[in-house]
Scaffold this motif. Structure first.
Motif, PDB file in Angstrom:
ATOM      1  N   ALA A  40       0.823  -1.214   0.000  1.00  0.00           N
ATOM      2  CA  ALA A  40       0.000   0.000   0.000  1.00  0.00           C
ATOM      3  C   ALA A  40       0.855   1.261   0.000  1.00  0.00           C
ATOM      4  N   THR A  41       0.293   2.324  -0.534  1.00  0.00           N
ATOM      5  CA  THR A  41       0.954   3.636  -0.530  1.00  0.00           C
ATOM      6  C   THR A  41       0.004   4.668   0.083  1.00  0.00           C
ATOM      7  N   PRO A  42      -0.207   4.575   1.410  1.00  0.00           N
ATOM      8  CA  PRO A  42      -1.121   5.517   2.058  1.00  0.00           C
ATOM      9  C   PRO A  42      -0.537   6.923   2.091  1.00  0.00           C
ATOM     10  N   THR A  43      -1.407   7.899   2.244  1.00  0.00           N
ATOM     11  CA  THR A  43      -0.962   9.276   2.441  1.00  0.00           C
ATOM     12  C   THR A  43      -0.366   9.375   3.837  1.00  0.00           C
ATOM     13  N   ILE A  44       0.830   9.930   3.921  1.00  0.00           N
ATOM     14  CA  ILE A  44       1.508  10.076   5.216  1.00  0.00           C
ATOM     15  C   ILE A  44       1.781  11.556   5.429  1.00  0.00           C
ATOM     16  N   GLY A  45       1.327  12.074   6.570  1.00  0.00           N
ATOM     17  CA  GLY A  45       1.531  13.489   6.862  1.00  0.00           C
ATOM     18  C   GLY A  45       1.868  13.691   8.319  1.00  0.00           C
ATOM     19  N   SER A  46       2.411  14.841   8.649  1.00  0.00           N
ATOM     20  CA  SER A  46       2.778  15.132  10.029  1.00  0.00           C
ATOM     21  C   SER A  46       1.696  15.942  10.738  1.00  0.00           C
ATOM     22  N   TYR A  47       0.461  15.697  10.366  1.00  0.00           N
ATOM     23  CA  TYR A  47      -0.667  16.379  10.984  1.00  0.00           C
ATOM     24  C   TYR A  47      -1.754  15.357  11.282  1.00  0.00           C
ATOM     25  N   PHE A  49      -5.212  13.285  11.491  1.00  0.00           N
ATOM     26  CA  PHE A  49      -6.291  12.913  10.576  1.00  0.00           C
ATOM     27  C   PHE A  49      -5.890  12.969   9.110  1.00  0.00           C
ATOM     28  N   THR A  50      -4.674  12.524   8.818  1.00  0.00           N
ATOM     29  CA  THR A  50      -4.239  12.374   7.430  1.00  0.00           C
ATOM     30  C   THR A  50      -5.086  11.295   6.767  1.00  0.00           C
ATOM     31  N   THR A  51      -5.385  10.241   7.528  1.00  0.00           N
ATOM     32  CA  THR A  51      -6.200   9.132   7.018  1.00  0.00           C
ATOM     33  C   THR A  51      -7.648   9.361   7.413  1.00  0.00           C
ATOM     34  N   LEU A  52      -8.525   9.495   6.423  1.00  0.00           N
ATOM     35  CA  LEU A  52      -9.947   9.697   6.700  1.00  0.00           C
ATOM     36  C   LEU A  52     -10.798   8.486   6.339  1.00  0.00           C
ATOM     37  N   LYS A  53     -10.239   7.568   5.575  1.00  0.00           N
ATOM     38  CA  LYS A  53     -10.912   6.302   5.297  1.00  0.00           C
ATOM     39  C   LYS A  53      -9.832   5.227   5.224  1.00  0.00           C
ATOM     40  N   PRO A  54     -10.197   3.992   5.528  1.00  0.00           N
ATOM     41  CA  PRO A  54      -9.183   2.941   5.597  1.00  0.00           C
ATOM     42  C   PRO A  54      -8.428   2.742   4.284  1.00  0.00           C
ATOM     43  N   THR A  55      -7.148   2.472   4.423  1.00  0.00           N
ATOM     44  CA  THR A  55      -6.313   2.052   3.303  1.00  0.00           C
ATOM     45  C   THR A  55      -5.948   0.610   3.588  1.00  0.00           C
ATOM     46  N   VAL A  56      -6.169  -0.268   2.620  1.00  0.00           N
ATOM     47  CA  VAL A  56      -5.881  -1.682   2.815  1.00  0.00           C
ATOM     48  C   VAL A  56      -4.672  -2.067   1.970  1.00  0.00           C
ATOM     49  N   GLY A  57      -3.709  -2.699   2.625  1.00  0.00           N
ATOM     50  CA  GLY A  57      -2.519  -3.189   1.949  1.00  0.00           C
ATOM     51  C   GLY A  57      -2.451  -4.701   2.040  1.00  0.00           C
ATOM     52  N   HIS A  58      -1.680  -5.294   1.158  1.00  0.00           N
ATOM     53  CA  HIS A  58      -1.518  -6.750   1.139  1.00  0.00           C
ATOM     54  C   HIS A  58      -0.065  -7.097   1.438  1.00  0.00           C
ATOM     55  N   MET A  59       0.118  -8.092   2.296  1.00  0.00           N
ATOM     56  CA  MET A  59       1.447  -8.534   2.679  1.00  0.00           C
ATOM     57  C   MET A  59       1.507 -10.056   2.549  1.00  0.00           C
ATOM     58  N   GLN A  60       2.551 -10.565   1.919  1.00  0.00           N
ATOM     59  CA  GLN A  60       2.722 -12.012   1.834  1.00  0.00           C
ATOM     60  C   GLN A  60       3.406 -12.519   3.098  1.00  0.00           C
ATOM     61  N   THR A  61       3.015 -13.728   3.513  1.00  0.00           N
ATOM     62  CA  THR A  61       3.688 -14.343   4.648  1.00  0.00           C
ATOM     63  C   THR A  61       5.101 -14.746   4.218  1.00  0.00           C
ATOM     64  N   ILE A  73      -6.570   2.075   9.826  1.00  0.00           N
ATOM     65  CA  ILE A  73      -7.825   2.659  10.295  1.00  0.00           C
ATOM     66  C   ILE A  73      -7.569   4.110  10.698  1.00  0.00           C
ATOM     67  N   PRO A  74      -8.454   5.045  10.341  1.00  0.00           N
ATOM     68  CA  PRO A  74      -8.256   6.433  10.782  1.00  0.00           C
ATOM     69  C   PRO A  74      -8.103   6.519  12.298  1.00  0.00           C
ATOM     70  N   GLY A  75      -7.320   7.487  12.762  1.00  0.00           N
ATOM     71  CA  GLY A  75      -7.022   7.648  14.182  1.00  0.00           C
ATOM     72  C   GLY A  75      -8.254   7.903  15.025  1.00  0.00           C
ATOM     73  N   LEU A  76      -8.282   7.272  16.192  1.00  0.00           N
ATOM     74  CA  LEU A  76      -9.381   7.457  17.137  1.00  0.00           C
ATOM     75  C   LEU A  76      -9.074   8.600  18.086  1.00  0.00           C
ATOM     76  N   ILE A  77     -10.103   9.167  18.650  1.00  0.00           N
ATOM     77  CA  ILE A  77      -9.956  10.189  19.676  1.00  0.00           C
ATOM     78  C   ILE A  77     -10.841   9.802  20.849  1.00  0.00           C
ATOM     79  N   GLU A  78     -10.569  10.385  22.001  1.00  0.00           N
ATOM     80  CA  GLU A  78     -11.439  10.143  23.153  1.00  0.00           C
ATOM     81  C   GLU A  78     -12.835  10.644  22.815  1.00  0.00           C
ATOM     82  N   GLY A  79     -13.815   9.844  23.151  1.00  0.00           N
ATOM     83  CA  GLY A  79     -15.193  10.179  22.832  1.00  0.00           C
ATOM     84  C   GLY A  79     -15.665   9.549  21.534  1.00  0.00           C
TER      85      GLY A  79
END
Length: 146
Positions: A40-47, A49-61, A73-79
């Motif tokens: 996967a090539t998700p958006t990566i930022g230093s702020y 809530f960069t991720t607003l919807k899940p990005t799914v990647g595949h990894m071989q064993t 999964i987008p970041g959780l917050i309290e509440g």
């Protein structure tokens, strides 16, 4: 000739998006970890809530016999369990994974200047609390810490 059919509107709910779900607060490094573990090539930022919807990647064993799907999964917050922000939307994505991989910043976590700094241990406790308040038993799934 057959008879005339019925017309209906139905709603389908996707029950599984990945084998592993990356769970953590915003900016914990979930997207960075996904980019290293998978194709996967998700958006990566230093702020937050960069991720607003899940990005799914595949990894071989290691033996290359299976493919594991990993969801950022987008970041959780309290509440989140009370649907603060997009809480329930984000928590539903976690519900759709088999294994939880908690991603914690070893330096701890502070969302903004209004929230207290939390140690990794406290962060883990708060994340588990949000998951349990949303759906009892969710933290009983197989889990890993990173």
């Amino acid at each position: 000739m057959g008879r005339r059919g019925e017309e209906k509107w139905i709603q389908l709910v996707l029950k599984s998006i990945a084998d592993v779900g990356l769970v953590g607060y915003p900016n914990a490094g979930k997207s960075s970890l996904l980019s290293v573990l998978s194709t996967a090539t998700p958006t990566i930022g230093s702020y937050p809530f960069t991720t607003l919807k899940p990005t799914v990647g595949h990894m071989q064993t290691i033996d290359r016999k299976q493919v594991v799907k990993i969801a950022d999964i987008p970041g959780l917050i309290e509440g989140a369990s009370d649907n603060k922000g997009l809480g329930h939307v984000f928590l539903q994505h976690i519900e759709r994974t088999k294994v939880l991989l908690f991603v914690l910043d070893v330096q701890g976590f502070t969302l903004n200047y209004k929230t207290p700094h939390r140690t990794p241990f406290e962060t883990f406790g708060y994340l588990c609390r949000e998951l349990e308040l949303y759906m009892a038993g969710l933290t009983k799934r197989q889990s890993l810490l990173s």
